[in-house]
Design a protein around this motif. Structure first.
Motif: not given
Length: 346
Positions: A80-88, A194-203, A207-211
């Motif tokens: 198992v490679i375990h990624f499933a988690a909430s991350k904000a 990367e497909l962030p939902t809502g306002v991105p939490q990461n830099l 940046i790319t959404q502002t660009g």
């Protein structure tokens, strides 16, 4: 060990890139994802890159009976490679019980099933947040784990402790925790990213959404830190490099090369980049001027964090290949693609 691997959260950002690399290396992949932070369309991107369709089961891993049913159906899953988690981080402060249920309860359910097997491999998606503001740079795996700044960070610390405790009494279970620094970018094919939902939490997504004009302005939180340009420093690593590290870690366990049945590795480039340096990278690769302003410091931000990667380099035989510009360029190309797609599909 069976070459059939469960990837939880396999339609997410790092998960989907890891599925691609696993399939490229001949592993058979089963994805479980509830699509709370992803979409089934990501499967199309995976197939477009690899020419193979992974198995896919859509359900919420918080449902213990569904987890049990899954392992009964796929009894030949060997790892198992375990990624499933909430991350904000911010959301975890506001809703800690959601994070403890989702990030720790699910981990327990999966480990309960794995320990029933004769032998199994487990790769845990951990984080450099476990180090907090480390006393020394670069950060080695031996750096002390500091008190968590958020429930999210605490779930990574406690998650590692749970796995370590389980491995102590289950020698047939072999596990590796991979402590990522800051994964960014997108697959060079431009099929997944990367497909962030809502306002991105990461830099970088901000940046790319502002660009691209989706966000009016980027806020740089603080320019008075004790760094060369006054902004915070992080270790930004291309997501494809991160994905390849998961395959290297899994192969180490599959081939029985691990020295202990619980091991920890940092995943980073070994180089720290400031917020302003990332903005400059974006302007360099895109040819666009970014609209940003300096805002007050943000609570909980550490001043600097970048990895000592020697252990992963020497033991896993893995190293990050991409530069900051490579990673930012791929993120920008992906951003433009998904915005063009949205325009044409309206």
């Amino acid at each position: 060990m069976s070459k059939k691997i469960l990837v939880t959260g396999g339609l997410g950002f790092i998960g989907s890139h890891t599925v691609v690399e696993l399939q490229n290396e001949g592993f058979e992949v089963v994805i479980v994802d509830n699509c709370s932070n992803s979409t089934e369309e990501v499967l199309d991107g995976i197939v477009a890159i690899t020419g193979q369709s992974p198995y896919f089961e859509r359900f919420d891993l918080r449902d213990k009976s569904k987890v049990q049913e899954f392992f009964a159906k796929y009894d030949d899953v060997g790892g198992v490679i375990h990624f499933a988690a909430s991350k904000a981080v911010g959301e975890s402060v506001e809703n800690p019980l959601l994070y403890y249920e989702n990030n720790l309860g699910v981990l327990v359910y999966i480990l309960q099933e794995l320990t029933k097997k004769g032998s199994a491999s487990f790769i845990f998606s951990s984080s450099c947040t476990v180090y907090g503001q480390a006393d020394r740079m670069p950060i080695t795996e031996d750096a002390p784990v500091k008190p968590a700044e958020s429930p999210y960070g605490n779930t990574k610390q406690v998650g590692e402790e749970i796995i370590k405790d389980v491995c102590k009494v289950n020698p047939q279970l072999s596990a590796i925790a991979l402590r990522y620094f800051n994964p960014i970018g997108a697959h060079p094919s431009n099929e997944i990213g990367e497909l962030p939902t809502g306002v991105p939490q990461n830099l970088v997504p901000f940046i790319t959404q502002t660009g691209v004009g989706m966000r009016e302005q980027l806020s740089v939180f603080g320019d008075d830190y004790p760094t060369a340009d006054g902004t915070c420093i992080r270790d930004y690593i291309h997501v494809v490099d991160v994905a390849k590290a998961h395959v290297a870690a899994l192969q180490r366990l599959v081939e029985g090369e691990n020295k202990e049945n619980f091991e920890v590795f940092n995943l980073g480039t070994g180089t720290g980049s400031s917020v302003l340096e990332v903005i400059q990278s974006f302007e360099r690769v895109s040819g666009e001027k970014l609209n940003y302003r300096v805002a007050p410091r943000r609570a909980g931000d550490v001043i600097q964090a970048y990895a000592d990667t020697r252990k992963a380099n020497e033991v896993l035989g893995w190293e990050a290949k991409s530069t900051l510009d490579d990673a930012v360029r791929s993120a920008w190309n992906w951003e433009k693609k998904i915005r063009d797609y949205e325009k044409t599909s309206v």
